[in-house]
Design a protein around this motif. Sequence first.
Motif: not given
Lengths: 671, 793
Positions: A480-483, B359, A473, B350, A658, B341-343, A475, B352-353, A653-654
């Motif tokens: 949204y980037d979780p890093n 949902e 991925v 993580p 978070k 594949p994605g996160y 971004p 939040e996913y 949303n993410l």
Amino acid sequence: MGKIQKKGQAGAAKNYITRTRAVKKLQISLPDFRRLCIFKGIYPREPRKKKKVSRGSTAATTFYYTKDIQYLLHEPLLAKFREHKAVAKKIAKALGRGEAGDAARLEKNLVPKIKLDHIIKERYPTFTDALRDLDDALSMLFLFANLPSSEHVPAKTIALCQKLCHEFEHYVITSHSLRKTFLSIKGIYYQATIQGQDVMWLVPYRFVQRTGGDIDFRIMGTFVEFYTTLLGFANYRLYTSIGLVYPPRFNADLDAQGAELSAFQIEGKGVAVNGDDAHGDVSETVNPEAQAVADRIAAAPVTEEEQPEDAQAVPAGEDENTDTIDKFEAVAPDADVLPQPQASSAEVAALFAPYTFYLARETPRAPLEFLLKAFGCKRVGWDSTLGDGAFTSNESDPSITHQIVDRTAIATEDASETPDGAAPKVQWPRSTMPGRTYVQPQWVWDCINQSKLLRPDLYAPGAELPPHLSPWVKPKKGEYDPNLPLQAQELEGEREAFEDAEDVASEAEAEETDDEDEDDEDDVMESDASVEAGEGMQVDGSEDEEEDGDEPQKPAEEFDGFDSDAESDVSDGEAARLQHQRELEAEATGKTLEPEVVTTKSKNAVVRKKAEKKRKEEQDERDRQKMMLSNKKRKLLKRIEYGSNKRDVEAENLRRKKRKLEKAKAAAEAV
Amino acid sequence: MAPNPRKRKAVTRDVPAASDWDEELADGLLDGILSHSEGESDADSEEEDAESDTSSVIEGLSDEDEEDDENGAFSDTDPDEGEQGIREQMRKLNTRDVSARLNGVDHALDLDSRPQAEGELDDQTDEDLKPNYTITTDANGNTRYLYKEIDPVYDSDDSDAPETTNTIGNIPLTYYDEYPHIGYDINGRKIMRPAKGEALDALLDQIDIPKGWTGLTDPATGKPLNLSEEELDVLKRLTRNEVVEDGYDPYPEMVHYFSGKKEIMPLSAAPEPKRRFVPSKHEAKRVMKIVKAIREGRIQPYKPPSEEEAEEERVYYDVWADEKPRPENSMHLAAPKLPPPGYDASYHPPSEYLPDKNEEAAWLAADEEDREKDYLPKNYEALRKVPGYERFVKERFERSLDLYLAPRVRRNKLNIDPESLLPKLPNPEDLKPFPTTCAAIFRGQEGRVRSVSFDPHGIFVASGGDDGYVRIWELLTGRQVWNVKLSDEDAVDAVKWRPTKDASILAAAAGESVYMIVPYSILSPDVEQASRDILDAGWGYAASKPSTTSIGVTNEPPGKWARPGSKFESKGVLVQATVRSMVKIINWHRKGDYFATVSPRGQSSAVAIHTLSKHLTQLPFRRLKGIAQTAQFHPSKAIFFVATRNTIRSYDLAKQELVKILQPGAKWISSIDVHPGGDNIIVGTYDKRLLWHDLDLSTKPYKTLRFHQEAIRAVRFHQGGLPLFADASDDGSLQIFHGKVVGDLMENATIVPLKVLKGHKVKSRLGVMDVDWHPREPWCVSAGADGTCRLWS
């Protein structure tokens, strides 16, 4: 005058042919046609002008390109199919007469053998083309290599798949071409870069696969038949391209003992098997136990030195050779990113090279062995229950530097304290070896994806693992980037809106648990409008009440909300005027107006309001512009915006989730 | 069974051959063999028999040699002593085997039951005693034996070994005459001699003969032999040479299909083919071929393939040894690769996913095909806890279905920056000024206000409405300064100020009349005087040339110009021009000498052009296509635009010809306005569209704007140099646009929507009826169906 053109005689109507007509034209049965299509890679098309092609009929039909079908007419396989049909008839006749022996003989001698060599060459004129199409082939074959044999899937096929897959893995190991890997809930993804082509495949976890339902194994079998041929030739080409002999020598005995990769012995094209360079681990001619003893003797004095070397290994990434490409990091965030080549094979080969790994028996051995070896590790040992072919199956071997464990830690005692100092017996989790690094399997995957050794303490047994992220991925803007930290990503005023919403939501939850989020936000706006209207005192009071959390006060507070509701549509200017009016009145009466108490809430509201206003203005401007677009362009824009809007909503949303989590965490820490 | 003639032939033929084989045997011996049986198997045992005596009595019936002797002696010596014979025989029977015994019994029975048949028996035996061959001489003079037919009865060839019960061996029983026993059984016990002689006779006399008594002794056991009825019957049949079984037909009728006989009508008349007699050349050829192949080693003896060989080995080689890239075929669509594949597909994503409860429920509730993702993100703390993915095989199967079954189509991916699509609009700040708010509301009218107009100085606004009044308002104060009621029953449909600044004349239409008004007491005296002069100039013209109109138009003149009366004149309404039908629209020429009126119902007199200076009315069109909606003069040229329901025509007034027909594509045009530059027209329609026509471009509209919910009633360009235009609609709103026309022919007009002005209320589905711009300022005034006029600034 030109010739009169008849409808349906030329153009799209002639270029496409329905499946029924195609089958009739080829004079084969539908299953045979299916097989032929799979082998030859013929696929249906979606004509651009469907109405013209289907001549007005609206029934759903599959169309093939006529030239494809014409091209199938000359296929040698077609003759084989017909022969097969004839033999099948004979066999059926024999069986009908009860002559089983005759049928067996016919089947053995007369059934035509189908060879797909020419098709491979035809479909993939160059080897690069074949590599480009290897994704599906590998995924399929790795799946079949892990399936149990059944009536649909003969054991021979499975053995062949296993063989080909292991051979391919050996190539990847030897050529150090593996780049990325990912543990997903579906299975393990691998990506190798072979001759400039990215090949990604998915290997299932080793569990019994669910094969029920409407899965047609005949179709899968046809694909497997083609893919085995393809991978066989690809393997041949790959092996010969790096000077190895194909097929590698296969030791059936070792394989029977579960040696898997080690059952193959890779040989160079030359006279000697250059054992120690690339595939020393594979030449299993040496007795592993003797080797282990020898290694132990060799490694015994080194164990002390291992530690500093280990420590050095991490910064070693920085002072690398000067001929490698440096990584350019953009200083400013808005700069363009120029693509740089990914890790070279030399770097890949060196990642785990200096270490000796030991896999505990609860870890998945096959992927770990493959990965470690592919990234330069030459000495991988494992518990003897995991199968044969290990570098060592002795857990207390002193040469082991890393042990991969996947169990919760229990109270440990150091092995060095045991009295017999000669050969300390270590056994995880009862005792640990000093100087040995114990990590969870995810460490290997994360190290590979970041192409550097990560801190092992984060991955210690029993520790809460950092999230495992997909290496694919990238971004994009707005995603949204979780890093990255949350603050760097969120829009202006978003956090404030969230906090308010949270407050109200918690409040509403106290009242009635199943309140919808949207409603909450509305409430927020209303109550905030009251703040703007200058009813600072009352809001203050209500806030106090909130903090008290007194339930009987709620109706009054709601009434406030209702009151402010009426005023909510009064604009900012109006509010300012009211404020001014109040000041004037205060001046006239001689009272001092209480200055508005600046609470976090009101501050939030101000920020949020500002952001909202700005966004609204932008939106207005955009709408104005959109009014000027032609209909066509407006639709196009709508389509484009649909995607970006979806992305934005997803990202928001993410971020919301978070933030919630962060808040919960902070609350937990505060407690 | 009838012996086959062919078989018989074979037998007779065999005889000399048999004699050839056994040369050591004497002729006589051979004779004897042949006389007894056909088979050679008995030859050895019968040697003695043939040797001993050919004239034995029961030769044909018995095989036992000694017995033959005995019998022969019997029958020869005392043939008449029947009783004696029987007894004697009974004594001898002991030593016989089973088959022999049967024969013996049979014979004895015959003798016993029918003593009178003795003679016949003799005959029979005589016949039997004859040799079974006759000797003749053959052609060479040698002796030739002609054998009789052999009767193949059951016993003719009996090779069954006799069951020995008496083990004394092959010696005559007479040796035991002086002993009480006659021999030994298999266990070595003595077999006692059965009772005989006088004692027996005495006993026989005493006893009644029981049923089935034969009077015979079983030779093996020495006990009396009893036979049942059936057995006796069998014996009887046997003696008669009949078939033992009941109802058996030994000679069923036989059809000889294939026989040596030549039929008169054979089944096939074909002569016997030659190939039946000649060896096949073809076969020989084939055989030789095979022989040759075997010799050369081409044909190997069959060897079953071993197991390893059976499993065919896949041979791999470098298929791509001479690879040549194929040119790209535009029709080939390679299958798309699966996305990586994605996160959220991670086993440990993580947090939040991870989906929350809603949902997750939504995902579970959704149909499998509607799900955006085919998996639900899940978190596992450790790799060991990750279970197998149960849809793995299914997904792979679906992928393979996609590969061969899914129709492929090439789609152009939209890689357009959405910003590039949006037109570059001028900055809103640059577009200013334009009206934004309602600055004044002119109230006081009853019923709808139908028309409004700014005076050329921009001081007054005139309005006309349903109440029949024409009112003049002062712009700055919003005060009504002047009014007049023109008509009691008709509404004032149009009011329009004369466009020149030197005078101030208002034209108002009510019913069929057009009134020229110089409002009394609100104008400065010199302006008022100038205006009155302009209006009065015509009177003289009309008076001096009264005939022109009457001559030019034979019948009634299209317009009557008259003074409206003193009551009106005191208010300032100075001239009344009456046309044939209701006037709806008034439009002035730029110079103010002409004005056009449109009365849609007027048919041929729908459009009229009036000359103010001459008080003259002309009808430019003898017949008009369609219903005229509105008409307007070109702002600079002598061109006249007439809009009918769905076309707009422009006429050159000087040349008196049609210039252009515009087709806005609208169903019903409500109003048009010409841009001050003269090259652009805006058209408002009742079907909610606002159309911009560029006269230089085409007859079709350059832009079609559809921003109103309801019909558009009026459109108006700003005449004072600002690039603005406005439209008024029944939805109660006005829309203000920026419409900039550049002198450069290459550049099209830019049209920018600026503002929606809302304020008028919708009454009985009518909203804003008319709109007019201030001559200089960016202000506009609108007439509403709610009885108000609004000034927007």
